[in-house]
Design a protein around this motif. Structure first.
Motif, PDB file in Angstrom:
ATOM      1  N   ASP A 182     -10.262  23.299  13.035  1.00 21.02           N
ATOM      2  CA  ASP A 182      -9.964  21.984  12.281  1.00 21.02           C
ATOM      3  C   ASP A 182      -9.418  22.189  10.812  1.00 21.02           C
ATOM      4  OD1 ASP A 182     -11.143  20.990  14.480  1.00 21.02           O
ATOM      5  OD2 ASP A 182     -13.043  20.529  13.458  1.00 21.02           O
ATOM      6  N   GLU A 187      -1.805  21.671  13.981  1.00 19.88           N
ATOM      7  CA  GLU A 187      -1.964  20.285  14.165  1.00 19.88           C
ATOM      8  C   GLU A 187      -2.722  19.770  12.940  1.00 19.88           C
ATOM      9  OE1 GLU A 187      -4.419  18.777  17.369  1.00 19.88           O
ATOM     10  OE2 GLU A 187      -4.083  20.761  18.159  1.00 19.88           O
ATOM     11  N   ASN A 188      -3.684  20.548  12.485  1.00 20.66           N
ATOM     12  CA  ASN A 188      -4.599  19.744  11.389  1.00 20.66           C
ATOM     13  C   ASN A 188      -3.968  19.959  10.055  1.00 20.66           C
ATOM     14  OD1 ASN A 188      -6.443  18.929  13.417  1.00 20.66           O
ATOM     15  ND2 ASN A 188      -7.185  20.893  13.840  1.00 20.66           N
ATOM     16  N   LEU A 190      -0.928  19.906   9.656  1.00 19.00           N
ATOM     17  CA  LEU A 190      -0.015  18.740   9.470  1.00 19.00           C
ATOM     18  C   LEU A 190      -0.723  17.514   8.858  1.00 19.00           C
ATOM     19  CD1 LEU A 190       2.115  19.253  12.337  1.00 19.00           C
ATOM     20  CD2 LEU A 190       3.010  19.274   9.959  1.00 19.00           C
ATOM     21  N   LYS A 191      -2.017  17.321   9.120  1.00 19.67           N
ATOM     22  CA  LYS A 191      -2.662  16.181   9.008  1.00 19.67           C
ATOM     23  C   LYS A 191      -3.297  16.081   7.448  1.00 19.67           C
ATOM     24  CE  LYS A 191      -3.586  15.186  13.794  1.00 19.67           C
ATOM     25  NZ  LYS A 191      -4.621  15.181  14.711  1.00 19.67           N
ATOM     26  N   SER A 193      -5.314  19.093   6.507  1.00 18.14           N
ATOM     27  CA  SER A 193      -6.873  19.531   6.650  1.00 18.14           C
ATOM     28  C   SER A 193      -6.979  20.541   5.366  1.00 18.14           C
ATOM     29  CB  SER A 193      -6.963  20.365   7.706  1.00 18.14           C
ATOM     30  OG  SER A 193      -5.958  21.341   8.003  1.00 18.14           O
ATOM     31  N   LYS A 196      -7.888  18.548   1.956  1.00 22.58           N
ATOM     32  CA  LYS A 196      -9.064  17.990   2.554  1.00 22.58           C
ATOM     33  C   LYS A 196     -10.307  19.133   2.075  1.00 22.58           C
ATOM     34  CE  LYS A 196     -12.232  15.605   5.445  1.00 22.58           C
ATOM     35  NZ  LYS A 196     -12.428  14.791   6.856  1.00 22.58           N
TER      36      LYS A 196
END
Length: 996
Positions: A182, A187-188, A190-191, A193, A196
């Protein structure tokens, strides 16, 4: 039918196999012959491939867009006389990237190394990531997986556990798999992660960014160097500043070159060692020493030889001279102007204490230095240098150097580096638009200028954009040509792209020479701009590529930028000396003014009509001498000598027809009365307006970006606004609104605009009903207490009033003797606005408003006002309370924020131009219905004032709550009536209430 497994499930299975493989052959992987390279191949590469990263670039992206860059450590051999040295340039093993931008580093080690306790390895990864301004990075040998918070400055004395936020043994990979996937799966990432995961890093105690720390190091370096030079040389402060700046620039350039592998790592440090001197010793002397040592009977010869060696050491052991030799060698190699001693007649003649120069140099090397120059971006160096340029060296007692802010910088509150996202947006929408779909030959004719270039951030941004464009262009063209005839390209000057997809050095040089131009009044800023651009030009080069450039084209590695980046006062031309008082000014003033003739300095460009693009962040409100101000008022005729306004005028002159401008300037440009001529100057050409709000937290002013195309009229302009680090387009605004509202509308919707049109339909403003006067008051005569029998007035200032209330007891007083009764009133647009004002003779109560309002308005009688208050004297048939209700309504606050102050926060003034724009409703008191509305508002205001008086004296919290609720209820009633006076619909009222 089997289920299709998700990427996360596949990753779990893959990492599970790696864990089992490591467990089953644990002893083999801990053997001494099992090295780091094998560890990477067998475990670390597949581990991150399972997390979705293209480790081996199977997608075939060009070098700049590869997801993972492998930066293996380089070992180089060098020879110093008879001595061979092996040195190591360090760089992170993996750089993981998204869209060409680094997101985290990974440093790999072999399994036999205990990472949990290895402080050197921990320091290494933290040093890389901190230098690269990355929040987190990873240290791993697969057996251990350590994640470090890299926002804190690393120290070689730190324990391995310092700033380590996660430590995971391979046996726990599957238990912690959700966390690993995560957080670090592509892919995370890019979001968001990683952002965060480490969101609070910037607020952690001890956090200090590399650019701020690097600035402190530069200041420390400058202080040591300046003190030593001052002590050992008879030199003026101006020459001292020149010498120190040039020496520092040269050292930084070479240290960057060393860490990037272009220069031999450690050359500068070697120049400050005794071994360097022995290697340079005269052969005859060495021979004499050997002969004496071999002949034990020749004691006299031995003593003589040793004394001879001592003499050689004393004469040759001059570390700074050794470094100057490196500088001169670099000049022959780079031709960059940074090392040009034909112009610099100061730095090769001065003396520097050996201890000082050695300490300065050693502080820039591993392990003492936390900086890894191979990963520190040119932008970070430029950020530090921007602050560095705002300071100057002064010499005190005992030749002690002191670093001080320059007077103009101190007055302005500091130097603030333009954020990269602002630079990128302006460059993309000026340079990007100009070069779109053009060939390199066409682009070569485009000239880009920053007339106040500072440390070169905008020129660097433009250069980067051009490099990327050319790289993509040549990559697309090159593939076809390489397939057709690879041999023809190899080794020829047409070879614009290298085998790994990078631009050839000769292309980067040509772009720099053809396209990039700048001017700054500070000679040190000019040198720093050159340094930044040349470091960017050299990025990605190797000793082999530089040697290839020299052998193929018989030219030095870097271009001279003396004809591109120049020193001078962009705003003041040589016509300043055309006559009058300017002929008699002293040499120091001439040096400060530093006239600059654009047409003479760039003749070929102006022969072609001027520059194609002018970009930058011009200085705001720079301090001017009277002689400068008089000249600038005549030359630009803008009724405003704020330097940002003058640079807009200059830009119009520098640009050719259809040339484009992109500036970030104070937001007051779009609404303040003193900027009116500047708005008029570019209204027809305006292409886009971006409301940036407060770009710098430390600066009170807000900013806007303006972009215009010279002599290219369009009917609308694009309205945009900044949201954090992103700029969002709101829509387009018709330029006819400029005439209707008197300023540039910014980021308003069509629905809001329709409400505004409805409100101004009466064609009446506050100035039709009131006289707006500013209280000035000689505040130096204000007293806290009255200890005399003389007569006095009470004094009221902005801090004393609040909404619908002001106190009866003033805390300051002023003697009547300082007031001339015959000049007690401020007349509209009169020079008497600078005098004290008495309002004791005004027949009606007046309205007091803070000069910089925040929805605070009140009625007033029998007070002296200071200049933090404006007074509205009611000259109409309406009650003052009626006008007060209108001004205090939510609707007028909404309107003023959008259509008068253009969403400004701290830069508005409640002056005559403001009240001339506040629309008033038409109320006919001869009509019964209108009279009833008028009287109802007057009654509500009277009630709210009385309640506020009670509220101010009330101590009981329950009663306070009750009274506040009454005030809120009356406020709501006033707002509803005011909405009705302007004829707003329910839908329009909802827009106001919701702040849409």
């Amino acid at each position: 039918m089997s289920e299709i497994k998700t990427s996360k499930e596949l990753a779990f299975e893959g990492i599970k196999e790696l864990v089992e493989k490591f467990e089953n052959n644990y002893k083999q992987f801990h053997a001494s012959e099992y090295n780091e390279t094998l560890t990477r191949q067998d475990f670390i590469n597949p581990f991150f491939e399972y997390l979705g990263w293209d480790i081996s670039n199977k997608q075939g992206y060009s070098h700049i867009y590869r997801e993972v860059i492998h930066e293996d450590k380089l070992r180089q051999r060098r020879a110093y006389g008879e001595i061979n040295k092996e040195t190591k340039r360090q760089a992170p093993d993996y750089s993981f990237r998204i869209g060409g931008n680094r997101v985290f580093f990974v440093e790999a080690k072999k399994p036999s190394l205990n990472l949990k306790e290895d402080s050197d390895a921990a320091y290494q990864i933290r040093r890389y990531a901190w230098s690269g301004k990355l929040a987190v990075s990873i240290l791993t040998n697969f057996e251990e997986f350590a994640i470090y918070d890299c926002s804190k400055k690393p120290s070689p004395n730190d324990k391995a556990s310092m700033s380590r936020i996660e430590y995971i043994n391979y046996k726990d990979y599957l238990n912690r798999f959700d966390f690993l996937y995560d957080t670090f799966a592509k892919e995370n990432v890019l979001k968001g992660s990683l952002e965060k995961y480490n969101a609070d890093a910037k607020n952690k105690k001890g956090t200090e960014s590399v650019d701020i720390d690097f600035l402190n190091s530069l200041d420390n370096l400058r202080t040591k160097l300046a003190s030593s030079i001052s002590k050992l040389n008879g030199i003026s402060e101006r020459d001292l500043n020149f010498a120190v700046q040039h020496i520092i620039d040269r050292i930084i350039f070479l240290r960057v070159a060393e860490d990037r592998g272009v220069e031999n790592y450690g050359d500068l440090r070697e120049a400050c060692s005794n071994s360097n001197v022995i290697a340079k010793a005269k052969p005859a002397t060495k021979s004499g020493i050997r002969q004496a040592i071999n002949n034990v009977d020749c004691h006299a010869s031995l003593r003589e030889a040793r004394n001879d060696e001592k003499v050689v050491r004393n004469e040759g052991n001059n570390y700074y001279k050794n470094i100057v030799e490196i500088f001169k060698k670099a000049d022959g190699k780079y031709n960059s102007g940074i090392f040009d001693f034909s112009k610099d007649k100061i730095t090769d003649k001065i003396k520097v204490d050996n201890k000082v120069i050695k300490e300065i140099i050693n502080d820039l090397y591993y392990p003492k230095s936390p900086y890894e120059f191979s990963v520190i971006s040119v932008e970070i160096i430029g950020n530090a240098y921007e602050q560095f340029l705002g300071k100057t060296i002064t010499i005190g007692n005992n030749h002690k150097a002191k670093i001080e802010l320059k007077p103009e910088v101190r007055k302005a509150g500091g130097v603030y580096y333009t954020p990269e996202y602002i630079v990128d947006y302006i460059v993309e929408n000026t340079v990007g638009e100009k070069i779109k779909n053009k060939t390199p030959n066409e682009i070569a004719k485009i000239k880009i200028a920053d007339p106040a270039c500072g440390s070169g951030s905008f020129l660097l941004g433009a250069y980067k954009y051009l490099l990327n464009y050319h790289r993509e262009y040549y990559s697309k063209q090159g593939k076809k040509k390489f397939l057709a005839s690879a041999r023809r390209w190899r080794g020829s000057k047409e070879d614009a792209i290298t085998e790994d997809g990078e631009l050839a050095l000769w292309v980067k040089k040509q772009i720099l020479i053809n396209n990039i131009f700048g001017v700054d009044i500070d000679s040190n800023a000019v040198e720093v701009t050159k340094l930044s651009l040349l470091l960017k030009c050299m990025e990605g080069e190797t000793p082999a590529s530089i040697m290839n450039n020299q052998s193929l084209f018989n030219e030095r590695a870097l271009p001279s930028l003396d004809e591109n980046i120049k020193c001078g006062n962009s705003l003041i031309g040589n016509d300043f000396y055309s006559g009058g008082d300017s002929l008699n000014i002293d040499i120091e003033t001439q040096y400060k003014i530093n006239c600059f003739d654009w047409e003479r300095e760039f003749p070929s460009i102006f022969k072609s009509g001027g520059f194609d693009i002018v970009i930058g962040n011009p200085p705001y409100g720079a301090e001017l001498m009277d002689i400068e101000r008089n000249y600038l008022e005549r030359k630009y005729n803008l009724s405003n000598t704020n330097t940002a306004a003058l640079f807009i005028g200059l830009s119009k002159h520098l640009l050719k027809d259809k040339g484009v401008n992109g500036f970030i300037i104070p937001k007051s440009f779009i609404y303040a009365s003193n900027w009116e001529n500047s708005r008029e100057l570019i209204i027809n050409d305006l292409q886009e307006l971006v409301d940036c709000g407060k770009v710098w937290k430390e600066v009170k002013l807000e900013q806007v970006i303006i972009m215009f195309c010279n002599n290219f009229e369009v009917e609308t302009y694009k309205a945009s606004e900044r949201n954090e680090n992103n700029i969002i387009t709101v829509g387009k605004i018709d330029k006819k609104t400029f005439r209707e509202f008197g300023f540039y509308l910014n980021a308003v919707s069509n629905e809001e605009l329709n409400i505004a049109y409805k409100m101004i339909s009466s064609k009446k403003t506050v100035n039709d009903f009131c006289i707006n006067r500013r209280g000035v008051g000689e505040q130096k005569h204000c007293l806290e207490e009255i200890n005399t029998k003389k007569e006095y007035y009470k004094v009221l200032g902005g801090k004393n009033i609040s909404r619908y209330y002001f106190p009866d007891n003033a805390k300051k007083y002023i003697l009547k003797e300082y007031i001339q009764d015959d000049k007690a009133f401020i007349e509209k647009n009169s020079i008497l606005a600078q005098r004290i004002v008495s309002y004791t003779e005004i027949p009606k109560p007046s309205i007091a408003i803070r000069a910089i309002p925040s929805d605070i308005i009140n009625s007033l009688n029998k007070y002296i006002l200071v200049d933090t208050i404006n007074q509205l004297s009611n000259k109409s048939e309406y009650s003052t309370y009626f006008i007060l209700a209108i001004l205090n309504s939510k609707l007028i606050s909404w309107y003023a924020y959008r259509f008068i102050y253009s969403k400004a926060i701290m830069t508005m003034q409640f002056d005559n131009p403001t009240t001339s724009r506040i629309p008033m409703p038409l109320v006919d008191l001869s009509k019964k219905s209108d009279k009833e509305i008028h009287d109802k508002l007057v009654n509500l205001v009277d009630n709210i004032i009385e309640i506020n008086k009670k509220l101010n004296n009330e101590k009981n919290p329950d009663v306070v709550t009750m009274l506040r609720r009454q005030v809120e209820a009356i406020d709501d009633s006033i707002d509803k009536i005011v909405y009705g006076l302007y004829g707003l619909t329910e839908e329009e009222i909802e827009i106001i209430e919701n702040g849409k």
